[in-house]
Design a protein around this motif. Structure first.
Motif, mmCIF file in Angstrom:
data_model
loop_
_atom_site.group_PDB
_atom_site.id
_atom_site.type_symbol
_atom_site.label_atom_id
_atom_site.label_comp_id
_atom_site.label_asym_id
_atom_site.label_seq_id
_atom_site.Cartn_x
_atom_site.Cartn_y
_atom_site.Cartn_z
ATOM 1 N N ALA A 282 8.262 -4.822 -8.460
ATOM 2 C CA ALA A 282 6.862 -4.237 -8.264
ATOM 3 C C ALA A 282 6.903 -3.522 -6.760
ATOM 4 O O ALA A 282 5.790 -3.384 -6.183
ATOM 5 C CB ALA A 282 5.806 -6.079 -8.449
ATOM 6 N N TRP A 283 7.878 -3.609 -5.218
ATOM 7 C CA TRP A 283 7.706 -2.897 -4.514
ATOM 8 C C TRP A 283 7.687 -1.833 -4.785
ATOM 9 O O TRP A 283 7.744 -0.765 -3.218
ATOM 10 C CB TRP A 283 8.993 -3.733 -4.237
ATOM 11 N N ALA A 284 7.711 -1.300 -5.836
ATOM 12 C CA ALA A 284 7.376 0.183 -6.160
ATOM 13 C C ALA A 284 6.020 0.472 -5.826
ATOM 14 O O ALA A 284 5.537 1.477 -5.470
ATOM 15 C CB ALA A 284 7.930 1.266 -7.525
ATOM 16 N N VAL A 285 4.941 -0.876 -6.518
ATOM 17 C CA VAL A 285 3.687 -1.276 -6.440
ATOM 18 C C VAL A 285 3.264 -0.364 -4.935
ATOM 19 O O VAL A 285 2.531 0.031 -4.351
ATOM 20 C CB VAL A 285 3.098 -1.766 -7.257
ATOM 21 N N ALA A 286 4.368 -0.909 -3.857
ATOM 22 C CA ALA A 286 3.336 -1.196 -2.029
ATOM 23 C C ALA A 286 3.668 0.137 -1.894
ATOM 24 O O ALA A 286 3.253 1.101 -1.478
ATOM 25 C CB ALA A 286 4.969 -1.710 -2.116
ATOM 26 N N ALA A 287 4.259 1.370 -2.553
ATOM 27 C CA ALA A 287 4.641 2.977 -2.518
ATOM 28 C C ALA A 287 3.753 3.451 -2.339
ATOM 29 O O ALA A 287 3.063 4.361 -1.794
ATOM 30 C CB ALA A 287 6.572 3.424 -2.619
ATOM 31 N N ALA B 268 2.582 -6.882 -3.333
ATOM 32 C CA ALA B 268 2.801 -5.599 -2.999
ATOM 33 C C ALA B 268 2.034 -4.890 -2.892
ATOM 34 O O ALA B 268 1.596 -3.909 -2.110
ATOM 35 C CB ALA B 268 3.933 -5.233 -4.132
ATOM 36 N N SER B 269 1.185 -5.123 -3.875
ATOM 37 C CA SER B 269 -0.298 -4.120 -4.134
ATOM 38 C C SER B 269 -0.767 -4.855 -2.644
ATOM 39 O O SER B 269 -2.180 -3.968 -2.347
ATOM 40 C CB SER B 269 -1.391 -4.213 -4.714
ATOM 41 N N THR B 270 -1.438 -6.182 -2.038
ATOM 42 C CA THR B 270 -2.248 -6.402 -1.085
ATOM 43 C C THR B 270 -1.480 -5.983 -0.115
ATOM 44 O O THR B 270 -2.815 -5.731 0.635
ATOM 45 C CB THR B 270 -2.257 -8.384 -1.114
ATOM 46 N N ILE B 271 -0.228 -6.335 0.419
ATOM 47 C CA ILE B 271 0.361 -6.115 1.368
ATOM 48 C C ILE B 271 -0.043 -3.674 1.338
ATOM 49 O O ILE B 271 -0.710 -3.125 2.465
ATOM 50 C CB ILE B 271 1.748 -6.038 1.640
ATOM 51 N N SER B 272 -0.071 -3.535 0.672
ATOM 52 C CA SER B 272 0.018 -2.094 0.254
ATOM 53 C C SER B 272 -1.389 -1.302 0.553
ATOM 54 O O SER B 272 -2.270 -0.695 1.532
ATOM 55 C CB SER B 272 0.523 -0.980 -0.648
ATOM 56 N N ARG B 273 -1.949 -2.158 -0.003
ATOM 57 C CA ARG B 273 -3.546 -1.507 0.006
ATOM 58 C C ARG B 273 -4.265 -2.257 1.145
ATOM 59 O O ARG B 273 -5.459 -1.235 1.617
ATOM 60 C CB ARG B 273 -4.029 -2.206 -1.893
ATOM 61 N N GLY B 274 -3.544 -3.046 1.498
ATOM 62 C CA GLY B 274 -5.220 -3.695 2.731
ATOM 63 C C GLY B 274 -4.362 -3.272 3.658
ATOM 64 O O GLY B 274 -5.147 -2.718 4.322
#
Length: 198
Positions: free
Chosen positions: A113-118, A146-152
């Motif tokens: 799911a780290w692809a989501v972070a990208a 991953a979503s929380t980190i990237s979107r945040g």
């Protein structure tokens, strides 16, 4: 004669009016929520003018974007998990990304799911990753983290810049917001182009 610049200015004026209206928070939340599932425009387009208008509330607005984006992401994940054939695939088909379905699977096989972070930090459509994360049964909690980190990072970086630079940021964006808007739209389109022609 209607010119692209005229259309852009008309859209810009409307965007500023929405950002100053009483229902602006609801619109921001709705755009952020639906952008995670199917809506094409990013919430940044509303977050920027709203944060400029209410600088002291910039981080609160970023938090609203993050929270509603995550809620939309969870719904997108659920759609992909339970209803991909019925609901998810028509959305992907609408954006012409059918042939990238297996490409995304390869990303998940490699990066989970780290692809989501990208996707959350790049122009790649976040909605594509939320739907496919559910479809490919990616670990839900890794998806959320991953979503929380990237979107945040994305939303709070915008809020932080506006909060720190205040009037300078406001002056620049008021004078050049048409270019910022155009750049944001181009990045959004670029995300679809990149994923389409990988």
């Amino acid at each position: 004669m209607v010119t692209p610049l005229g259309i852009m200015q008309k859209y810009l004026d409307k965007l500023w009016r929405v950002s100053e209206s009483q229902g602006a928070l609801r619109v921001l939340a709705a755009v952020s929520f639906t952008e995670s599932i199917f809506f094409p425009l990013p919430p940044d387009l509303l977050l920027i003018p709203m944060a400029l208008a209410k600088r002291k509330q910039a981080f609160r607005l970023a938090a609203i974007c993050l929270f509603t984006s995550l809620l939309g992401g969870i719904l997108g994940y659920g759609i992909g998990y339970f209803f991909m054939d019925v609901v998810g695939m028509p959305i992907i088909h609408f954006y012409g990304l059918d042939d990238k379905y297996l490409v995304i699977k390869e990303w998940y096989d490699t990066y989970s799911a780290w692809a989501v972070a990208a996707a959350g930090l790049t122009p790649i459509p976040y909605k594509l990753c939320t739907l496919t994360a559910g479809a490919f049964k990616i670990d839900f909690w890794v998806f959320i983290i991953a979503s929380t980190i990237s979107r945040g990072v994305r939303f709070f970086a915008i809020a932080g810049l506006i909060y720190m630079f205040g009037e300078q940021a406001r002056y620049f964006l008021e004078k050049r917001f048409d270019l910022v808007l155009l750049a944001t739209l181009i990045l959004g389109i670029a995300g679809f182009v990149v994923i389409r022609y990988l």
